[in-house]
Design a protein around this motif. Sequence first.
Motif, PDB file in Angstrom:
ATOM      1  N   GLY A   5       0.815  -1.210   0.000  1.00 54.76           N
ATOM      2  CA  GLY A   5       0.000   0.000   0.000  1.00 54.76           C
ATOM      3  C   GLY A   5       0.847   1.258   0.000  1.00 54.76           C
ATOM      4  O   GLY A   5       0.536   2.230  -0.700  1.00 54.76           O
ATOM      5  N   SER A   6       1.919   1.252   0.757  1.00 53.63           N
ATOM      6  CA  SER A   6       2.798   2.420   0.828  1.00 53.63           C
ATOM      7  C   SER A   6       3.495   2.673  -0.503  1.00 53.63           C
ATOM      8  O   SER A   6       3.587   3.817  -0.958  1.00 53.63           O
ATOM      9  CB  SER A   6       3.851   2.223   1.926  1.00 53.63           C
ATOM     10  N   VAL A   7       3.981   1.611  -1.120  1.00 54.28           N
ATOM     11  CA  VAL A   7       4.639   1.756  -2.421  1.00 54.28           C
ATOM     12  C   VAL A   7       3.632   2.246  -3.467  1.00 54.28           C
ATOM     13  O   VAL A   7       3.934   3.128  -4.276  1.00 54.28           O
ATOM     14  CB  VAL A   7       5.295   0.429  -2.852  1.00 54.28           C
ATOM     15  N   GLY A   8       2.434   1.698  -3.443  1.00 55.92           N
ATOM     16  CA  GLY A   8       1.407   2.135  -4.374  1.00 55.92           C
ATOM     17  C   GLY A   8       1.023   3.589  -4.183  1.00 55.92           C
ATOM     18  O   GLY A   8       0.865   4.339  -5.154  1.00 55.92           O
ATOM     19  N   LEU A   9       0.895   3.995  -2.931  1.00 56.89           N
ATOM     20  CA  LEU A   9       0.556   5.391  -2.642  1.00 56.89           C
ATOM     21  C   LEU A   9       1.655   6.328  -3.123  1.00 56.89           C
ATOM     22  O   LEU A   9       1.375   7.365  -3.732  1.00 56.89           O
ATOM     23  CB  LEU A   9       0.324   5.564  -1.136  1.00 56.89           C
ATOM     24  N   ALA A  10       2.907   5.956  -2.886  1.00 57.68           N
ATOM     25  CA  ALA A  10       4.020   6.786  -3.338  1.00 57.68           C
ATOM     26  C   ALA A  10       4.064   6.855  -4.867  1.00 57.68           C
ATOM     27  O   ALA A  10       4.316   7.923  -5.443  1.00 57.68           O
ATOM     28  CB  ALA A  10       5.333   6.247  -2.781  1.00 57.68           C
TER      29      ALA A  10
END
Length: 72
Positions: free
Chosen positions: A53-58
Amino acid sequence: MMTLLVILGGLMVAAGLVGLGYCVRTGYVIRREKPAPEVVQARLRRLLAINFGSVGLAALGLGLMVVGLMLG
């Protein structure tokens, strides 16, 4: 309008990086505690979802920033 896209994208990137930092820190805590293998698996499974989720958000944030800069 374009400035708003760049600012929003920057905030999303920052939130994604904070999430990645959380994942790294939590991974070190798990390693230091040395819990049972079943507990490690459960915690790492949850951590993997947060990581993705963090990688996708970034990535979405970077995309917004690029669009905002190209349109502006």
